[in-house]
Motif scaffolding. Sequence first.
Motif, PDB file in Angstrom:
ATOM      1  N   LEU A 107     -28.164 103.360  19.148  1.00  0.00           N
ATOM      2  CA  LEU A 107     -27.407 104.597  19.275  1.00  0.00           C
ATOM      3  C   LEU A 107     -27.372 105.101  20.711  1.00  0.00           C
ATOM      4  O   LEU A 107     -26.431 105.791  21.112  1.00  0.00           O
ATOM      5  CB  LEU A 107     -28.003 105.666  18.353  1.00  0.00           C
ATOM      6  CG  LEU A 107     -27.850 105.377  16.858  1.00  0.00           C
ATOM      7  CD1 LEU A 107     -28.575 106.427  16.034  1.00  0.00           C
ATOM      8  CD2 LEU A 107     -26.388 105.322  16.459  1.00  0.00           C
ATOM      9  N   LEU A 110     -24.388 103.494  22.014  1.00  0.00           N
ATOM     10  CA  LEU A 110     -23.131 103.753  21.312  1.00  0.00           C
ATOM     11  C   LEU A 110     -22.781 105.220  21.175  1.00  0.00           C
ATOM     12  O   LEU A 110     -21.661 105.556  20.801  1.00  0.00           O
ATOM     13  CB  LEU A 110     -23.184 103.129  19.913  1.00  0.00           C
ATOM     14  CG  LEU A 110     -23.249 101.604  19.837  1.00  0.00           C
ATOM     15  CD1 LEU A 110     -23.319 101.161  18.380  1.00  0.00           C
ATOM     16  CD2 LEU A 110     -22.035 100.975  20.509  1.00  0.00           C
ATOM     17  N   PRO A 113     -19.586 106.440  23.356  1.00  0.00           N
ATOM     18  CA  PRO A 113     -18.281 105.954  22.880  1.00  0.00           C
ATOM     19  C   PRO A 113     -17.912 106.462  21.484  1.00  0.00           C
ATOM     20  O   PRO A 113     -16.736 106.621  21.171  1.00  0.00           O
ATOM     21  CB  PRO A 113     -18.461 104.430  22.873  1.00  0.00           C
ATOM     22  CG  PRO A 113     -19.579 104.165  23.822  1.00  0.00           C
ATOM     23  CD  PRO A 113     -20.490 105.337  23.699  1.00  0.00           C
ATOM     24  N   LEU A 114     -18.940 106.692  20.647  1.00  0.00           N
ATOM     25  CA  LEU A 114     -18.659 107.095  19.266  1.00  0.00           C
ATOM     26  C   LEU A 114     -18.631 108.606  19.076  1.00  0.00           C
ATOM     27  O   LEU A 114     -18.470 109.080  17.952  1.00  0.00           O
ATOM     28  CB  LEU A 114     -19.714 106.491  18.335  1.00  0.00           C
ATOM     29  CG  LEU A 114     -19.727 104.962  18.226  1.00  0.00           C
ATOM     30  CD1 LEU A 114     -20.813 104.512  17.265  1.00  0.00           C
ATOM     31  CD2 LEU A 114     -18.375 104.444  17.762  1.00  0.00           C
ATOM     32  N   ARG A 115     -18.784 109.358  20.173  1.00  0.00           N
ATOM     33  CA  ARG A 115     -18.873 110.809  20.040  1.00  0.00           C
ATOM     34  C   ARG A 115     -17.639 111.400  19.354  1.00  0.00           C
ATOM     35  O   ARG A 115     -17.736 112.296  18.529  1.00  0.00           O
ATOM     36  CB  ARG A 115     -19.061 111.440  21.422  1.00  0.00           C
ATOM     37  CG  ARG A 115     -19.199 112.953  21.393  1.00  0.00           C
ATOM     38  CD  ARG A 115     -19.395 113.517  22.784  1.00  0.00           C
ATOM     39  NE  ARG A 115     -20.637 113.040  23.376  1.00  0.00           N
ATOM     40  CZ  ARG A 115     -21.017 113.346  24.623  1.00  0.00           C
ATOM     41  NH1 ARG A 115     -20.227 114.089  25.378  1.00  0.00           N
ATOM     42  NH2 ARG A 115     -22.154 112.903  25.092  1.00  0.00           N
ATOM     43  N   ARG A 116     -16.460 110.853  19.688  1.00  0.00           N
ATOM     44  CA  ARG A 116     -15.221 111.414  19.143  1.00  0.00           C
ATOM     45  C   ARG A 116     -15.071 111.167  17.651  1.00  0.00           C
ATOM     46  O   ARG A 116     -14.302 111.870  16.990  1.00  0.00           O
ATOM     47  CB  ARG A 116     -14.028 110.848  19.896  1.00  0.00           C
ATOM     48  CG  ARG A 116     -13.951 111.295  21.359  1.00  0.00           C
ATOM     49  CD  ARG A 116     -12.697 110.772  22.025  1.00  0.00           C
ATOM     50  NE  ARG A 116     -12.596 111.224  23.411  1.00  0.00           N
ATOM     51  CZ  ARG A 116     -11.588 110.917  24.220  1.00  0.00           C
ATOM     52  NH1 ARG A 116     -10.580 110.170  23.777  1.00  0.00           N
ATOM     53  NH2 ARG A 116     -11.576 111.354  25.465  1.00  0.00           N
ATOM     54  N   VAL A 117     -15.746 110.158  17.136  1.00  0.00           N
ATOM     55  CA  VAL A 117     -15.623 109.872  15.703  1.00  0.00           C
ATOM     56  C   VAL A 117     -16.936 110.145  14.973  1.00  0.00           C
ATOM     57  O   VAL A 117     -17.122 109.703  13.837  1.00  0.00           O
ATOM     58  CB  VAL A 117     -15.177 108.407  15.469  1.00  0.00           C
ATOM     59  CG1 VAL A 117     -13.776 108.183  15.978  1.00  0.00           C
ATOM     60  CG2 VAL A 117     -16.152 107.415  16.107  1.00  0.00           C
ATOM     61  N   SER A 118     -17.847 110.862  15.608  1.00  0.00           N
ATOM     62  CA  SER A 118     -19.143 111.130  14.983  1.00  0.00           C
ATOM     63  C   SER A 118     -19.009 111.951  13.703  1.00  0.00           C
ATOM     64  O   SER A 118     -19.889 111.925  12.844  1.00  0.00           O
ATOM     65  CB  SER A 118     -20.065 111.860  15.975  1.00  0.00           C
ATOM     66  OG  SER A 118     -19.502 113.098  16.360  1.00  0.00           O
ATOM     67  N   ARG A 307     -24.013 116.576  21.841  1.00  0.00           N
ATOM     68  CA  ARG A 307     -22.909 115.897  21.163  1.00  0.00           C
ATOM     69  C   ARG A 307     -22.023 116.901  20.468  1.00  0.00           C
ATOM     70  O   ARG A 307     -22.449 117.987  20.093  1.00  0.00           O
ATOM     71  CB  ARG A 307     -23.435 114.868  20.150  1.00  0.00           C
ATOM     72  CG  ARG A 307     -24.211 115.485  19.017  1.00  0.00           C
ATOM     73  CD  ARG A 307     -24.725 114.406  18.086  1.00  0.00           C
ATOM     74  NE  ARG A 307     -25.527 115.035  17.044  1.00  0.00           N
ATOM     75  CZ  ARG A 307     -25.599 114.584  15.826  1.00  0.00           C
ATOM     76  NH1 ARG A 307     -24.909 113.521  15.468  1.00  0.00           N
ATOM     77  NH2 ARG A 307     -26.352 115.178  14.926  1.00  0.00           N
TER      78      ARG A 307
END
Length: 308
Positions: A107, A110, A113-118, A307
């Motif tokens: 994590l 990642l 990069p994955l913040r927008r779809v968290s 986040r």
Amino acid sequence: MLGLSYFSFAELWSPLFLAVMLLLTAGYFVLIGPLSGRFQGSSRVPLWRRFSFIFGMLALYLAQGGPLSLLGHILFSFHMASMAFSYLVAVPLIMLGIPDWCWRALLKGLLRPLRRVSFLAQPVVAALLFNGLFSLYHIPVIHDYVMLHFAVHRLYYAVLFLTSALMWWNLINPLPELRSINGLGQIGFIFLNMVLLTPACGLIIFAGEPLYATYSNPQTWARAMGYCVSGSPAELLQAFGGPAFFGWLSPKVDQQVGGIAMKFIQEFIFASMLAYVFYHWYKKENGQDDAEVSAPSSELEERVLTRV
């Protein structure tokens, strides 16, 4: 048994898929063994986690590459068993097998990069995603289309696997700093998942006729079988005539058995999880539970706190 003797070793056991699963399992043991010293906060992985990972990979292999996978193309009841093993058994076992320091390392790389779809991992969203996609898949016209198009079939199963992982993350997440729900929240989340899958199972169980051409129409069945066994649809029809060759149940009864099997497996697994969550929540509320110790890196803590 069930006509499996008519198929070759490669058709029954999918050697290429088996090799991939063995390589992934070997990689896991290298990661938690010789390479573990490269990870911050690494520690010895308990035996139960190792066995959990092994059994999870075994369940996934049997459901997607072993005889259960082939039988799932022949009879609907085995198809539903394959789905249950894939997403309700294999996924949580594999996730439980991964230690917390591995999750933190993953994590850490990642999270940005994955913040927008968290938001997809939020409890209600994750439950709706997995159960919604699972139910959508079992609408007859969609199911038959997916079964008859190999690329769509693989893509849909991969998406189901990912959404299943998001759903299970809310229950077996080993990182206290990243938990969205605890205690009563997890209990409510379990009930939500149990309810959301009920309409799809009810449609399958109480339908007055066979819903899926893949398991009732010989021509459609032969086309779908062409993706997992050798021979053209015409050759399969000439050899077997249709799915009735392998089953002792009518398509309607086979369908009902499949729906009941899925619901029973889901209820058993979530009831077991419910007992586990309630037990630990009760102990914590009464001050009997051991304090959870977490040691995330300061960088990860900062990212978690900021986040969106």
